[in-house]
Enzyme design. Structure first.
Site, PDB file in Angstrom:
ATOM      1  CB  THR A 127      52.039  37.505  37.790  1.00 41.99           C
ATOM      2  OG1 THR A 127      51.075  37.105  36.804  1.00 41.99           O
ATOM      3  CG2 THR A 127      52.735  36.275  38.328  1.00 41.99           C
ATOM      4  CB  THR A 132      54.722  40.546  32.895  1.00 41.71           C
ATOM      5  OG1 THR A 132      53.885  39.404  32.695  1.00 41.71           O
ATOM      6  CG2 THR A 132      55.510  40.411  34.175  1.00 41.71           C
ATOM      7  CG  ASP A 133      49.573  39.707  30.655  1.00 39.52           C
ATOM      8  OD1 ASP A 133      50.557  38.947  30.580  1.00 39.52           O
ATOM      9  OD2 ASP A 133      48.448  39.325  31.017  1.00 39.52           O
TER      10      ASP A 133
HETATM   11  N1  ASP Z   1      48.013  38.528  34.022  1.00 36.35           N
HETATM   12  C1  ASP Z   1      49.172  39.091  34.608  1.00 36.35           C
HETATM   13  C2  ASP Z   1      49.153  40.590  34.422  1.00 36.35           C
HETATM   14  O1  ASP Z   1      48.564  41.230  35.269  1.00 36.35           O
HETATM   15  C3  ASP Z   1      50.388  38.494  34.047  1.00 36.35           C
HETATM   16  C4  ASP Z   1      51.640  38.911  34.759  1.00 36.35           C
HETATM   17  O2  ASP Z   1      51.673  39.762  35.610  1.00 36.35           O
HETATM   18  O3  ASP Z   1      52.649  38.330  34.427  1.00 36.35           O
HETATM   19  O4  ASP Z   1      49.707  41.125  33.499  1.00 36.35           O
END
Ligand code: ASP
Length: 344
Positions: free
Chosen positions: A18, A97-98
């Protein structure tokens, strides 16, 4: 003003997520975002970084973090150690973050150097009001450049909090305060650009030295009300080399599952974690069928303080080193013992 040459050198590796996501540009999904910005773009958006570090950038990948693999992280760990060998004082990794809690823990186990590795990301992408990526990147660089962060293993810095990779979890689907360490709390925080580290962690032991080999498939299953053993029965045929089971509470499963579980644990490493997301698995309290004592006496391996996703990372690494069940058990025991081994 300090010249770049006098500032600590911090290398920023970007992997996507993200923090790097922006509009697609055209077509049906034009209002949606995908990872497109790399470390150079992220650094250009935060000119203040140059006050704290002599920043160098290494675009490394451009994926949503669910697409990362242990092979990617092993390659990243090698690249990080190369930057340390070339004189970097600290490293920042930006990613989605995932899976940040897993990649941070993998880097903790894979990176050889003791200098700071700080993983960060963003919950709000750059097209949104209140995007948190720039502030997180700045705080991450401030921590990575700090000598106070040496020897703390890999850290996750978001929302001005400093977390140890071994304890941190993503606990919310959208809040900028998603990252917490439910069992231990954060190690510190960042205030006015200064990292304030109020707790230190011991070096984790128990991982064989040397480079990992091929990573075999390791399953992560979560116990649920009324479970039976049907999924367990499929694992070996699917060529899973190990299992982490997130059991109820302190480490319990329905009694009906026990015969299949004990049978599996005699052939492949089966690690017992808790689905609660904090605390340790019990060892010595309950004796009913499917209790922690029942499972440990029938060959399961205690994850201890490690939650399911982190126990899976450790088990994958141990299996990549060729360890069999007893070697895996010994490593989990040693890692759990080392979490409280502080040097005075
Ligand atoms: N879908 C994103 C990721 O690549 C979510 C994020 O980065 O917060 O994990």
């Amino acid at each position: 003003m300090t010249s770049p040459a006098q500032l600590p050198r911090v290398t920023i590796f970007s992997l996507g997520g993200t923090i790097a996501s922006t509009n697609v540009g055209a077509g049906q999904n034009a209002d949606g975002v995908t990872p497109q910005l790399d470390a150079n773009d992220l650094v250009a958006a935060v000119p203040q970084l140059r006050q704290f570090a002599d920043v160098e950038t290494r675009p490394f990948g451009q994926v949503p973090s669910g697409d990362l693999t242990l092979n990617d992280l092993a390659a990243l760990a090698t690249a990080i150690d190369q930057r340390f060998a070339a004189g970097a004082a600290g490293v920042v990794v930006t990613q989605g973050t995932d899976t940040m809690e897993e990649s941070a823990f993998a880097l903790e186990l894979l990176v050889g150097a003791v200098r700071p590795v700080v993983v960060t990301g963003a919950m709000r992408n750059p097209t949104l009001a209140g995007a948190d990526g720039p502030a997180n990147l700045l705080a991450a660089v401030q921590v990575a450049a700090s000598s106070d962060a040496v020897g703390l293993g890999t850290l996750v810095v978001t929302n001005d909090e400093i977390h140890a990779a071994r304890f941190v979890r993503k606990t919310h689907s959208s809040s900028p305060a998603a990252f917490r360490s439910p069992s231990a709390g954060p190690l510190g925080w960042v205030i006015e650009g200064r990292p304030r580290i109020v707790f230190r962690v011991a070096k984790l032991q128990g991982l064989p030295s040397g480079a990992p080999g091929r990573f075999p498939a390791v399953a992560l299953l979560t116990s649920a009300l009324g479970d039976d053993a049907r999924l367990l029965a499929t694992l070996e045929a699917l060529e899973y080399a190990g299992l982490v089971l997130e059991a109820f509470g302190g480490g319990h499963v329905p009694g009906v599952v026990m015969p299949a579980l004990a049978d599996l644990a005699a052939r492949i490493p089966v690690v017992l974690a808790s689905r609660t997301g904090s605390g340790e698995t019990l060892r010595d309290t309950y004796v009913f069928a499917g209790s922690e004592r029942d499972m440990l006496s029938r060959g399961l391996i205690s994850a201890g303080f490690l939650d399911g996703p982190k126990a899976r990372i450790l088990l994958s690494l141990l299996l990549s080193h060729g360890l069999a069940i007893e070697g895996v058990r010994d490593s989990f025991e040693r890692m759990n013992a080392s979490v409280t081994s502080f040097q005075s």
